[in-house]
Design an enzyme around this catalytic site. Structure first.
Site, PDB file in Angstrom:
ATOM      1  N   CYS A  85       0.842  -1.197   0.000  1.00 49.83           N
ATOM      2  CA  CYS A  85       0.000   0.000   0.000  1.00 49.83           C
ATOM      3  C   CYS A  85       0.881   1.251   0.000  1.00 49.83           C
ATOM      4  O   CYS A  85       1.584   1.500  -0.966  1.00 49.83           O
ATOM      5  CB  CYS A  85      -0.972  -0.041   1.175  1.00 49.83           C
ATOM      6  N   HIS A 202      -3.493  -5.642   0.842  1.00 50.15           N
ATOM      7  CA  HIS A 202      -2.852  -5.836   2.148  1.00 50.15           C
ATOM      8  C   HIS A 202      -2.784  -7.311   2.533  1.00 50.15           C
ATOM      9  O   HIS A 202      -3.738  -7.820   3.149  1.00 50.15           O
ATOM     10  CB  HIS A 202      -3.653  -5.110   3.231  1.00 50.15           C
ATOM     11  N   GLU A 204      -1.202  -8.561   4.960  1.00 52.25           N
ATOM     12  CA  GLU A 204      -1.211  -8.687   6.431  1.00 52.25           C
ATOM     13  C   GLU A 204      -2.623  -8.611   6.994  1.00 52.25           C
ATOM     14  O   GLU A 204      -2.853  -8.993   8.132  1.00 52.25           O
ATOM     15  CB  GLU A 204      -0.291  -7.626   7.058  1.00 52.25           C
TER      16      GLU A 204
END
Lengths: 224, 712
Positions: A85, A202, A204
């Site tokens: 990002c 993302h 994560e």
């Protein structure tokens, strides 16, 4: 191995990245950019957020901080480097990868789950997947539209540098499945080495089983 | 709004002299309705604010409630109504910033935001301009500071035409060790101001928020609106965290309404102490500011800390690490609240010298006249069911809010187990193995029709939302919005709404641990409806059963559809009447909402429960429509329009593979009726008396997408 999650003023996915990596049994810590990379750095994450408030241009200021010279050195030595990002925007601005990420086609911030098609499975970031796999990973950005000159995009594609493309649930790469208008539906790409990658979605946020699914784990396993 | 003559007389009596210009301005702001709750304080005693879990109740920057022996959650809510009218983007953005700092000043890390937004009719261009600006402002600020916006509400009603409402709530996490309060502790400790430099922005914001919006407010009152800098706020969040990590903070307060004067005065007043402040020591953004400007400017992203003298240097180092300004502005004393200032002429003057407690708490309350509201009579329309169904499902109030929450980062922090769009958000608090559910909102149609009953319904609805994701209520904060309290009908309706909210929260056994009051939401277009926004949190044990997994609101297509709860038998305040015309009394509410909510939370935790969706705004019509997807439909029969459009909260539709288990759970609590079956054809098939309706998923989606379609 210790993964350095480089934190700038305005980074906001640094804790999430550490938590996700830790969940996978990977040693990771937040590193304040002014402190420089620890000597035992064996992986680098440039996390999401709004470094320097996205003032000037997303990622532009962070890309010119001293720590990025160290990150570039690491990248040149083959240490895995992942920009997510805002980290992807920083990576592009710092020249780790080609292209740029700019304002979404909608001109609005978009937070939603999207589908990605794995374009190649022979990189550290995608070894957990098969080529053509469809994974569900969230995006959350206002400036995620990948842009580069048409001839550069063709070169990237010819060199097999595209890692993920936005697609529909069945893996079709279509304009309707392109959330932000990215050139070639590119959601993530490789740098000069296969150990360097940037992506707007993302991973994560798609790692901890109790929130958001686990499709992103494969990307982070590159650091294992 | 200058200091009223009666107030001036009181001040002169207390000080034994005329107040200085700076004191006059300070009293004007601290004694404003916005800061001193002069017209609402007499009403607020109705709230029950205690329970075994409450650690810090009303009166601090935010409330603190225990999740377990060590893990605490903070709760706060704030309005930013007038600024959001004058400058929707910056007004809403700074509202987010303010409530996040309230969280920080308790030593907590912010983990979730909700926004409850109220605008004039969706069809009006001005409403859309405000709506788009407010959402963009929240998105801009909230996303950048890395706090997920996980829920809230959006309502359109012509009462907000000249005065939109922006109510922001924040939850944070802290521990017993890390918790900080705004009670100054020790004379001799230093007062340290950390954050943005002070400029001439937001001057007189507190008093601007305490009078009706004038017709030229958009141009005339622009200087009273602050401009936010989320990048500075994010650095302040991290700096605050570092200060708390090293136990450097004795007490803290964020700078909001009435700026440095408000924060520093309230901080020492709470400790029964005073302060000696050198206004020249404040780090400033522009030259030539006078004492009053420095003291009252509402420049954003600033905190004041009480720090032990030996720690001041370390505080400055940490502030520097995060590129934040830092100045020691004075110290805590056991005397008056005193500010000195040296002007251009080189003379040092004492510009404020008054008891802190008198400044902070000395404002007299207003005893205002009120006229009690009356319930509307029943005059039901004769509307065609299909037309009514389509109007209600396509009403921007009940329609999908995806256009809104898609612009908010609702997943940063990696805690969001149930995302916006369902009845309540659910955050994973792994520290306490607890799912923290959040629901926030109010329904202006309910409170406009019947302020007391409507406000009770607001409380029951929020609690039912929590139960739909398997949580039981823990605590709530309220944001009470009303019009000009000097109008007896407006004040009467507002007071009824406050009572209703308090009564229902007591019946639910939910302590109301804090809140905010915003009056004078009045303009040439008239007063806003009484709007008691409630932000309620609930918990569920993640250590057993479903963990952080909650049943969705959308049907699976495999179970029986049950209606649980008692219908209220009336349509007052409903979306149906808003479209079809006519009037009705407000529906009866459950007599024992606490047990209903607990039973529903139990049902939501059952393995056999496939979907749960509360019945409220738009009634069963909207609940069923929202359950339909391409893969799942419903085949349902109800008696008539009353049953289809009744909005009585404390009810839900449950899709289950074990109807008997649901009946057992509600045995002796509330009726359980079979509505029909979930199907796999992706079509909502409805028998309403003699009428037969059928809508496929695309047709439902099309109607529900009205906001997205109009604002794309």
């Amino acid at each position: 191995m210790t993964v350095a999650v480089v934190t700038f003023g305005g980074s906001n996915c640094d804790r999430d990245a550490v938590r996700a990596l830790s969940h996978l049994g990977i040693d990771a810590e937040r590193v304040w950019h002014e402190d420089g990379l620890p000597a035992d750095t064996e992986g680098v994450v440039l996390p999401g957020g709004f470094s320097y408030g996205d003032y000037l241009r997303a990622g532009a200021m962070a890309a010119r901080t001293p720590v990025m010279a160290e990150v570039r050195e690491c990248a040149d030595e083959g240490v895995p480097v992942l920009g997510v990002c805002n980290g992807a925007q920083i990576g592009c601005e710092a020249g780790l990868t080609d292209g740029a990420f700019t304002t979404n086609r909608s001109a609005r911030f978009q937070c939603e789950h999207v589908h990605l098609r794995v374009e190649r499975a022979d990189t550290p970031w995608t070894a957990a997947y098969d080529e053509g796999d469809v994974v569900e990973v969230p995006i959350a950005h206002g400036e995620g539209r990948f842009e580069t000159r048409d001839d550069r995009l063709a070169e990237l594609e010819a060199a097999d540098r595209v890692l993920f493309r936005y697609c529909d649930a069945d893996g079709n790469v279509t304009d309707a499945a392109n959330p932000n208008g990215s050139a070639g539906n590119v959601a993530g790409l490789l740098g000069a080495r296969e150990t360097v990658a940037v992506m707007m979605p993302h991973p994560e946020r798609a790692t901890l089983p109790d929130v958001g699914g686990t499709d992103g784990q494969g990307v982070l396993r590159a650091f294992a | 709004m200058p200091l009223a003559d009666a107030d001036r007389e009181l001040v002169v009596g207390e000080l034994g002299r005329d107040p200085t210009r700076t004191e006059t301005a300070l009293f004007e702001n601290l004694w404003s309705e916005h800061c001193a709750y002069r017209s609402s304080r007499p009403l607020l005693s109705a709230f029950d604010s205690e329970s075994d879990d409450v650690v810090v109740g009303p009166g601090d920057d935010a409330a603190v409630v225990a999740l377990d022996d060590d893990t605490y959650v903070t709760l706060g809510v704030e309005s930013h109504n007038h600024p959001s009218y004058v400058d929707p983007f910056d007004g809403a953005a700074t509202g987010v910033g303010g409530i996040v700092r309230d969280t920080m000043s308790m030593g907590a890390y912010p983990v979730g935001l909700t926004d409850s937004l109220y605008f004039g009719d969706f069809d009006r261009e001005h409403s859309r301009y405000l709506f788009e600006g407010v959402v963009e402002g929240i998105s801009h600020y909230g996303n950048a500071i890395g706090v997920p916006t996980v829920g809230g509400s959006v309502a359109f009603h012509d009462g907000y035409e000249g005065n939109p409402l922006v109510n922001v709530a924040c939850v944070g996490l802290t521990t017993e060790d890390r918790m900080v309060t705004a009670v100054a502790a020790e004379p001799g400790n230093e007062l340290v101001l950390v954050g943005n430099a002070t400029g001439r922005d937001g001057l007189g914001g507190a008093s601007f928020a305490s009078e009706d919006l004038s017709e030229d407010a958009e141009t005339e009152d622009r200087p009273a609106v602050q401009v936010g800098d989320p990048y500075a706020e994010k650095r302040l969040i991290e700096c605050n965290e570092a200060l708390v990590d090293e136990s450097l903070v004795v007490s803290a307060r964020d700078l909001g309404a009435a700026g440095l004067g408000g924060a520093s005065c309230e901080l020492v007043a709470k400790g029964g102490l005073g302060a000696q402040i050198d206004l020249n020591a404040v780090h400033q953004r522009e030259p030539g500011m006078n004492a009053t400007e420095i003291l009252l400017a509402e420049s954003q992203e600033r905190m004041v800390y009480e720090v032990r003298p030996e720690d001041a240097e370390r505080v400055a180092e940490l502030a520097d690490r995060f590129d934040l300004g830092c100045s020691v502005i004075g110290e805590v004393t056991d005397g008056n609240y005193v500010c000195t200032f040296e002007g251009d002429d080189g003379d040092r003057e004492t510009v404020v010298d008054a008891p802190a407690a008198y400044l902070a708490d000395g404002a007299p309350t207003n005893d205002l006249e009120r006229v009690d509201p009356v319930q509307p009579e029943r005059d039901l329309p004769d509307a065609r069911v299909a037309e009514a169904f389509e109007a209600v499902v396509g009403d921007p109030n009940t329609a999908s809010k995806r256009w809104v929450y898609r612009q908010y980062d609702h997943e940063v922090g990696a805690r969001t187990a149930v995302r916006p769009g369902d009845d309540a958000a659910l955050l994973a608090v792994r520290e306490a193995e607890t799912g923290l559910a959040l629901s926030a909102g109010a329904e202006p149609r309910w409170t406009a029709a019947a302020p007391y009953e409507g406000a009770r319904a607001v409380a029951v609805e929020n609690a039912t939302n929590l139960a739909s994701v398997g949580a039981t209520p823990l605590a709530a904060v309220d944001c009470l919005n009303g019009g000009n309290p000097e109008k007896p009908e407006v004040y009467g309706a507002f007071a009824a709404a406050v009572d209703g909210l308090a009564d229902a929260c007591s019946a639910l056994d939910v302590p109301v641990v804090g809140g905010n009051v915003s009056l004078y939401n009045d303009s040439a277009a008239g007063p806003v409806p009484p709007t008691p926004t409630l932000a309620m949190v609930g918990t569920r044990d993640a250590a057993d059963g479903r963990g952080y997994d909650a049943p969705p609101t959308a049907f699976a297509g495999e179970g029986t559809l049950l209606h649980v709860g008692e219908p209220g038998g009336a349509l007052g305040g409903s979306a149906y009447l808003a479209h079809a015309g006519g009037s009705d009394r407000f529906p009866d509410l459950p007599r024992d909402p606490k047990t209903v909510v607990a039973s529903l939370a139990g049902v939501a935790g059952l393995e056999s429960t496939l979907a749960v969706h509360d019945v409220s705004h738009g009634g069963l019509a909207v609940t069923l429509a929202e359950g339909v997807s391409d893969d799942a439909g419903a085949d349902v029969a109800v008696d008539g329009s009353l049953e289809l459009f009744d909005e009585t909260p404390g009810r839900a539709v449950v899709e289950t593979t074990d109807p008997d288990a649901v009946r057992d759970a509600f045995d002796g609590v509330a009726p359980v009726e079979t509505l029909g079956e979930a199907t796999t054809d992706g079509t909502l098939s409805l028998s309403v008396g003699d009428a037969e309706l059928a809508y496929d998923a695309d047709a439902v989606r099309e109607r529900r997408a009205v906001i997205e379609r109009e604002l794309a």
